[in-house]
Design a protein around this motif. Sequence first.
Motif, mmCIF file in Angstrom:
data_model
loop_
_atom_site.group_PDB
_atom_site.id
_atom_site.type_symbol
_atom_site.label_atom_id
_atom_site.label_comp_id
_atom_site.label_asym_id
_atom_site.label_seq_id
_atom_site.Cartn_x
_atom_site.Cartn_y
_atom_site.Cartn_z
ATOM 1 N N GLU A 122 21.111 8.397 -24.252
ATOM 2 C CA GLU A 122 21.663 8.079 -22.938
ATOM 3 C C GLU A 122 22.161 9.340 -22.233
ATOM 4 O O GLU A 122 21.940 9.520 -21.030
ATOM 5 C CB GLU A 122 22.799 7.069 -23.081
ATOM 6 C CG GLU A 122 22.355 5.705 -23.566
ATOM 7 C CD GLU A 122 23.518 4.793 -23.883
ATOM 8 O OE1 GLU A 122 23.326 3.571 -23.914
ATOM 9 O OE2 GLU A 122 24.639 5.314 -24.106
ATOM 10 N N GLU A 123 22.820 10.205 -22.979
ATOM 11 C CA GLU A 123 23.321 11.444 -22.384
ATOM 12 C C GLU A 123 22.168 12.342 -21.942
ATOM 13 O O GLU A 123 22.200 12.932 -20.855
ATOM 14 C CB GLU A 123 24.205 12.187 -23.380
ATOM 15 C CG GLU A 123 24.852 13.432 -22.803
ATOM 16 C CD GLU A 123 25.831 14.076 -23.762
ATOM 17 O OE1 GLU A 123 26.215 15.236 -23.510
ATOM 18 O OE2 GLU A 123 26.215 13.428 -24.754
ATOM 19 N N LEU A 126 20.639 10.867 -18.785
ATOM 20 C CA LEU A 126 21.478 11.088 -17.611
ATOM 21 C C LEU A 126 21.371 12.528 -17.126
ATOM 22 O O LEU A 126 21.271 12.786 -15.921
ATOM 23 C CB LEU A 126 22.931 10.746 -17.935
ATOM 24 C CG LEU A 126 23.937 10.906 -16.789
ATOM 25 C CD1 LEU A 126 23.546 10.055 -15.591
ATOM 26 C CD2 LEU A 126 25.347 10.556 -17.268
ATOM 27 N N PRO A 174 17.583 7.196 -16.124
ATOM 28 C CA PRO A 174 18.792 6.623 -16.734
ATOM 29 C C PRO A 174 18.844 5.096 -16.664
ATOM 30 O O PRO A 174 19.584 4.468 -17.425
ATOM 31 C CB PRO A 174 19.930 7.238 -15.897
ATOM 32 C CG PRO A 174 19.322 8.385 -15.170
ATOM 33 C CD PRO A 174 17.903 7.994 -14.936
ATOM 34 N N HIS A 180 15.055 6.336 -21.685
ATOM 35 C CA HIS A 180 16.136 7.070 -22.342
ATOM 36 C C HIS A 180 15.568 7.938 -23.461
ATOM 37 O O HIS A 180 16.042 9.053 -23.698
ATOM 38 C CB HIS A 180 17.172 6.102 -22.920
ATOM 39 C CG HIS A 180 17.944 5.366 -21.879
ATOM 40 N ND1 HIS A 180 18.901 4.424 -22.192
ATOM 41 C CD2 HIS A 180 17.910 5.431 -20.526
ATOM 42 C CE1 HIS A 180 19.416 3.936 -21.071
ATOM 43 N NE2 HIS A 180 18.826 4.535 -20.051
#
Length: 205
Positions: A122-123, A126, A174, A180
Motif C-alpha cells: 500500500e505504501e 501510494l 492506490p 498495489h
Amino acid sequence: MSEDVDPDALQRDLDRIKDAMGIAERNENAPEQWLLFGVFVAVGSALSQYVVLQRLPGYWFAIIWLGLVGVGGTAVGYYTNTFEPTPEDRPNIALQVFAPYAAGFPLWAAVSPFLSDLAYEEEAALMLGVVLVLLGTGYVVAANSLRAYRIRVRDRRAFALGGLVLVALGVAIPAVDVLHTWGYAAFGGTYLAYAIASYGVLTRT
C-alpha cells in the motif's frame, strides 16, 4: 519594378509556417530520445516491480529512478543532441517536466512518518501514485509551454495526453487492489506503449 512588401504580413506568414513545425522538425533526434527514454522507464519499472515483490527497502526506489532514469535519460539526451540551451525568453521544458517529478521524493519524505499503518504494498502504491500525478501534471504544463516554441498542435497534444494518462494511472494505482502489487508493471507497460505511440505521432509529417 519591385513590389512593396508588407512586413507585418510577412511576419504573419512566417509565424504560420513556424506554427506548423513539429518537434522532430526542430530537432530530428528528439523522437528517438523520447522512445529511448520510454525504454529506460520500462526498465526502471521492471526493477521497481522486483523491489515490491521482494519487499526490499524503500530506498531502492530512489536509487533506481534517480540513478537509472535520471543518469541514463541525461546520457541519452546528450547522445542524441536533444539538450540545447534554453533561450532566455522561453520556458525550460525539461525543468517543467522533471521538477514536479523530483518534488515527489521530498514530498514523500515529509509525509512518510504519518503512513506507518500502511502495508508495504500500500505504501509503495501510494508513493508511485503521488509521483505519477506530479509527473503527469508536469507533462500537461510542458505541453502548454511548447506553444512558446511554436510547436504544432498535434505534438503538443501528445505531451498533454501523456500527462493525463499518467495522472489517471497515478490515481488508479492506490485505488485498485491488484495495482498495489503490480503498479510498476502497469506503469512501465503503459509508458512504453505511450512512448511508441508518441514516436509515431512525432515522426508523422
